[in-house]
Motif scaffolding. Structure first.
Motif, PDB file in Angstrom:
ATOM      1  N   ALA A   1       1.616 -17.410  43.185  1.00 25.61           N
ATOM      2  CA  ALA A   1       2.123 -15.943  43.662  1.00 25.61           C
ATOM      3  C   ALA A   1       3.450 -15.815  44.444  1.00 25.61           C
ATOM      4  O   ALA A   1       3.483 -14.750  44.689  1.00 25.61           O
ATOM      5  CB  ALA A   1       0.943 -15.155  44.159  1.00 25.61           C
ATOM      6  N   GLU A   2       3.896 -17.059  45.082  1.00 26.86           N
ATOM      7  CA  GLU A   2       4.824 -16.707  46.179  1.00 26.86           C
ATOM      8  C   GLU A   2       6.189 -16.715  44.927  1.00 26.86           C
ATOM      9  O   GLU A   2       6.544 -17.540  44.224  1.00 26.86           O
ATOM     10  CB  GLU A   2       5.093 -18.361  46.862  1.00 26.86           C
ATOM     11  CG  GLU A   2       6.022 -18.205  47.903  1.00 26.86           C
ATOM     12  CD  GLU A   2       5.944 -19.482  48.657  1.00 26.86           C
ATOM     13  OE1 GLU A   2       7.031 -19.802  49.031  1.00 26.86           O
ATOM     14  OE2 GLU A   2       4.881 -20.073  48.862  1.00 26.86           O
ATOM     15  N   GLU A   3       7.001 -15.751  45.495  1.00 22.89           N
ATOM     16  CA  GLU A   3       8.502 -15.574  44.909  1.00 22.89           C
ATOM     17  C   GLU A   3       9.507 -15.854  45.889  1.00 22.89           C
ATOM     18  O   GLU A   3       9.266 -16.022  47.064  1.00 22.89           O
ATOM     19  CB  GLU A   3       8.329 -14.308  44.520  1.00 22.89           C
ATOM     20  CG  GLU A   3       7.512 -13.942  43.490  1.00 22.89           C
ATOM     21  CD  GLU A   3       7.571 -14.722  42.022  1.00 22.89           C
ATOM     22  OE1 GLU A   3       8.690 -15.176  41.907  1.00 22.89           O
ATOM     23  OE2 GLU A   3       6.736 -14.458  41.175  1.00 22.89           O
ATOM     24  N   SER A   4      10.598 -16.043  45.659  1.00 21.70           N
ATOM     25  CA  SER A   4      11.862 -16.437  46.162  1.00 21.70           C
ATOM     26  C   SER A   4      12.091 -15.019  47.122  1.00 21.70           C
ATOM     27  O   SER A   4      11.579 -13.881  46.646  1.00 21.70           O
ATOM     28  CB  SER A   4      13.145 -16.496  45.457  1.00 21.70           C
ATOM     29  OG  SER A   4      13.165 -15.679  44.552  1.00 21.70           O
ATOM     30  N   ARG A   5      12.881 -15.220  48.077  1.00 21.97           N
ATOM     31  CA  ARG A   5      13.243 -14.000  48.891  1.00 21.97           C
ATOM     32  C   ARG A   5      13.732 -13.079  48.374  1.00 21.97           C
ATOM     33  O   ARG A   5      13.568 -11.671  48.519  1.00 21.97           O
ATOM     34  CB  ARG A   5      13.759 -14.663  50.146  1.00 21.97           C
ATOM     35  CG  ARG A   5      13.995 -13.268  51.173  1.00 21.97           C
ATOM     36  CD  ARG A   5      14.841 -13.878  52.543  1.00 21.97           C
ATOM     37  NE  ARG A   5      15.269 -12.718  53.195  1.00 21.97           N
ATOM     38  CZ  ARG A   5      14.626 -12.058  54.164  1.00 21.97           C
ATOM     39  NH1 ARG A   5      13.080 -12.576  54.387  1.00 21.97           N
ATOM     40  NH2 ARG A   5      14.986 -11.215  54.948  1.00 21.97           N
ATOM     41  N   PRO A   6      15.040 -13.372  47.512  1.00 18.39           N
ATOM     42  CA  PRO A   6      15.582 -12.092  46.758  1.00 18.39           C
ATOM     43  C   PRO A   6      14.717 -11.365  45.736  1.00 18.39           C
ATOM     44  O   PRO A   6      14.622 -10.190  45.836  1.00 18.39           O
ATOM     45  CB  PRO A   6      16.691 -12.809  45.904  1.00 18.39           C
ATOM     46  CG  PRO A   6      16.905 -14.314  46.793  1.00 18.39           C
ATOM     47  CD  PRO A   6      15.498 -14.574  47.396  1.00 18.39           C
ATOM     48  N   VAL A   7      13.761 -12.151  45.117  1.00 17.98           N
ATOM     49  CA  VAL A   7      12.866 -11.321  44.157  1.00 17.98           C
ATOM     50  C   VAL A   7      11.916 -10.544  44.944  1.00 17.98           C
ATOM     51  O   VAL A   7      11.556  -9.443  44.698  1.00 17.98           O
ATOM     52  CB  VAL A   7      12.082 -12.377  43.575  1.00 17.98           C
ATOM     53  CG1 VAL A   7      11.012 -11.579  42.610  1.00 17.98           C
ATOM     54  CG2 VAL A   7      12.812 -13.284  42.558  1.00 17.98           C
ATOM     55  N   ARG A   8      11.402 -10.963  46.206  1.00 14.16           N
ATOM     56  CA  ARG A   8      10.495 -10.192  47.030  1.00 14.16           C
ATOM     57  C   ARG A   8      11.260  -8.819  47.367  1.00 14.16           C
ATOM     58  O   ARG A   8      10.768  -7.840  47.490  1.00 14.16           O
ATOM     59  CB  ARG A   8       9.808 -11.061  48.136  1.00 14.16           C
ATOM     60  CG  ARG A   8       9.022 -12.010  47.768  1.00 14.16           C
ATOM     61  CD  ARG A   8       8.234 -12.512  49.059  1.00 14.16           C
ATOM     62  NE  ARG A   8       8.922 -12.636  50.114  1.00 14.16           N
ATOM     63  CZ  ARG A   8       9.278 -14.278  50.320  1.00 14.16           C
ATOM     64  NH1 ARG A   8       8.895 -15.195  49.801  1.00 14.16           N
ATOM     65  NH2 ARG A   8      10.076 -14.426  51.518  1.00 14.16           N
ATOM     66  N   VAL A   9      12.417  -8.898  47.835  1.00  9.59           N
ATOM     67  CA  VAL A   9      13.234  -7.799  48.542  1.00  9.59           C
ATOM     68  C   VAL A   9      13.458  -6.944  47.228  1.00  9.59           C
ATOM     69  O   VAL A   9      13.550  -5.658  47.593  1.00  9.59           O
ATOM     70  CB  VAL A   9      14.505  -8.404  49.063  1.00  9.59           C
ATOM     71  CG1 VAL A   9      15.541  -7.412  49.432  1.00  9.59           C
ATOM     72  CG2 VAL A   9      14.431  -9.210  50.180  1.00  9.59           C
ATOM     73  N   LEU A  10      13.818  -7.473  46.162  1.00  8.12           N
ATOM     74  CA  LEU A  10      14.051  -6.546  44.945  1.00  8.12           C
ATOM     75  C   LEU A  10      12.891  -5.824  44.504  1.00  8.12           C
ATOM     76  O   LEU A  10      13.007  -4.658  44.503  1.00  8.12           O
ATOM     77  CB  LEU A  10      14.575  -7.357  43.944  1.00  8.12           C
ATOM     78  CG  LEU A  10      14.798  -6.583  42.614  1.00  8.12           C
ATOM     79  CD1 LEU A  10      15.864  -5.560  42.696  1.00  8.12           C
ATOM     80  CD2 LEU A  10      15.120  -7.572  41.467  1.00  8.12           C
ATOM     81  N   LEU A  11      11.469  -6.512  44.558  1.00 12.06           N
ATOM     82  CA  LEU A  11      10.516  -5.623  44.204  1.00 12.06           C
ATOM     83  C   LEU A  11       9.854  -4.709  45.313  1.00 12.06           C
ATOM     84  O   LEU A  11       9.464  -3.635  44.960  1.00 12.06           O
ATOM     85  CB  LEU A  11       9.203  -6.814  44.028  1.00 12.06           C
ATOM     86  CG  LEU A  11       9.492  -7.789  42.995  1.00 12.06           C
ATOM     87  CD1 LEU A  11       8.404  -8.816  43.226  1.00 12.06           C
ATOM     88  CD2 LEU A  11       9.455  -7.065  41.590  1.00 12.06           C
ATOM     89  N   ILE A  12       9.941  -5.024  46.578  1.00 12.29           N
ATOM     90  CA  ILE A  12       9.886  -4.222  47.460  1.00 12.29           C
ATOM     91  C   ILE A  12      10.837  -2.952  47.544  1.00 12.29           C
ATOM     92  O   ILE A  12      10.342  -1.888  47.660  1.00 12.29           O
ATOM     93  CB  ILE A  12      10.053  -4.809  49.025  1.00 12.29           C
ATOM     94  CG1 ILE A  12       8.807  -5.883  49.115  1.00 12.29           C
ATOM     95  CG2 ILE A  12       9.832  -3.671  50.034  1.00 12.29           C
ATOM     96  CD1 ILE A  12       8.870  -6.689  50.427  1.00 12.29           C
ATOM     97  N   ALA A  13      12.093  -3.111  47.135  1.00 13.27           N
ATOM     98  CA  ALA A  13      12.958  -2.111  47.375  1.00 13.27           C
ATOM     99  C   ALA A  13      12.720  -1.055  46.115  1.00 13.27           C
ATOM    100  O   ALA A  13      12.791   0.109  46.114  1.00 13.27           O
ATOM    101  CB  ALA A  13      14.534  -2.674  47.093  1.00 13.27           C
ATOM    102  N   LEU A  14      12.501  -1.705  44.887  1.00 17.05           N
ATOM    103  CA  LEU A  14      12.019  -0.844  43.794  1.00 17.05           C
ATOM    104  C   LEU A  14      10.770  -0.183  44.069  1.00 17.05           C
ATOM    105  O   LEU A  14      10.671   1.234  43.529  1.00 17.05           O
ATOM    106  CB  LEU A  14      11.783  -2.026  42.433  1.00 17.05           C
ATOM    107  CG  LEU A  14      13.026  -2.609  41.947  1.00 17.05           C
ATOM    108  CD1 LEU A  14      12.551  -3.719  40.775  1.00 17.05           C
ATOM    109  CD2 LEU A  14      13.962  -1.330  41.245  1.00 17.05           C
ATOM    110  N   ALA A  15       9.780  -0.505  44.708  1.00 15.45           N
ATOM    111  CA  ALA A  15       8.423   0.169  45.041  1.00 15.45           C
ATOM    112  C   ALA A  15       8.845   1.331  45.880  1.00 15.45           C
ATOM    113  O   ALA A  15       8.368   2.390  45.611  1.00 15.45           O
ATOM    114  CB  ALA A  15       7.371  -0.795  45.604  1.00 15.45           C
TER     115      ALA A  15
END
Length: 295
Positions: free
Chosen positions: A21-35
């Protein structure tokens, strides 16, 4: 050759372990930004617009619009409908959950399906069904109208429509909790001589009270905001059968923006209050409500 293969495999550096379930930092930032962006566009922005439009000509005019006869009548009717439908659904929800979780009988799965029926049927269809059943041209409705007790285009029809669309909320919150609770405590109380009513008050109710309150809050929010079924059965009679959502639509269609948005702001404030109570309940009693998330 087999030994050399083992030696080569042992000499390889082990791959770095990474949780699935761990994603790279850019992916996490992108998902949080989309949410957050989705919430801002779909939830925060519309609410902000409602309150901004309500106060566009000053708080005084907004408050004055809420004192109009149609606004006060809509607020009063909405609160009356919620005050009737929510307790009725609380009783029905407790009875349904008790029946499903404490007894074994044929047709239990069918009963659960019936409880979920309002989730799958359009509220407009439900309202139309009530009109066909209790309307003036029907056998039952004609007799009730002749007896001076009209259902459609009156308060009873609005209450029935609200009860139908909000019925699953309480039952669906209680069933998982009561399944998790089991039957042992009630059976022990009955063995010790407690009556069924005393067993419910002293054993069952304390175990389900927070889930019950959670379901009641959801039921209340839906009852106050219901539009489709109520619009069909109410007839949209201004000052008599027009609830807050219906009155908002009528005022907006008449280009009375301040009045429409002021009433919408009151309805939104009631919804936000319900959401705040729901959040506090989840935060303070997460353990008691956890069972509803496991089923």
């Amino acid at each position: 050759m087999f030994d050399s293969t083992l030696h080569a495999a042992a000499s390889e550096k082990p791959a770095k372990w990474r949780p699935v379930a761990e994603e790279s930092r850019p992916v996490r930032v992108l998902l949080i930004a989309l949410a957050l962006g989705g919430l801002a566009v779909l939830v925060v922005a519309p609410l902000a617009v409602v309150f901004a439009e309500a106060l566009a000509r000053g708080a005084g005019q907004a408050l004055a619009s809420l004192t109009r006869p149609e606004a006060t009548s809509a607020i009063r009717l909405t609160l009356i409908v919620a005050a009737i439908s929510v307790p009725v659904n609380a009783v029905f929800g407790i009875a349904a959950a008790w029946t499903i979780t404490k007894f074994d009988f044929r047709g239990k799965a069918f009963l659960i399906t019936l409880i979920d029926l309002p989730f799958s049927i359009s509220p407009v269809v439900a309202g139309l069904a009530l009109v066909l059943l209790f309307g003036t041209n029907s056998l039952i409705g004609g007799w009730l109208v002749a007896s001076g007790f009209p259902i459609i285009f009156a308060l009873p029809g609005i209450v029935l429509a609200s009860i139908f669309v909000t019925f699953p909320f309480v039952a669906r919150e209680l069933i998982p909790v009561m399944i998790e609770q089991g039957r042992a405590e009630e059976e022990a109380a009955l063995t010790l001589g407690a009556s069924g009513w005393r067993t419910f008050l002293t054993v069952t109710l304390p175990n389900i009270k927070w889930a019950l309150l959670y379901g009641v809050l959801l039921c209340n929010a839906r009852a106050m905001g219901e539009f489709g079924a109520v619009a069909v059965v109410s007839g949209k009679i201004r000052g008599q059968t027009a609830t807050m959502p219906i009155t908002i639509e009528m005022l907006y269609n008449e280009y009375l923006s301040v009045a429409a948005f002021s009433l919408a702001a009151v309805l939104a404030a009631l919804g936000l209050l319900t959401l705040a109570l729901k959040t506090v309940l989840e935060w303070r009693h997460a353990d008691q409500l956890a069972a509803t998330r496991r089923h």
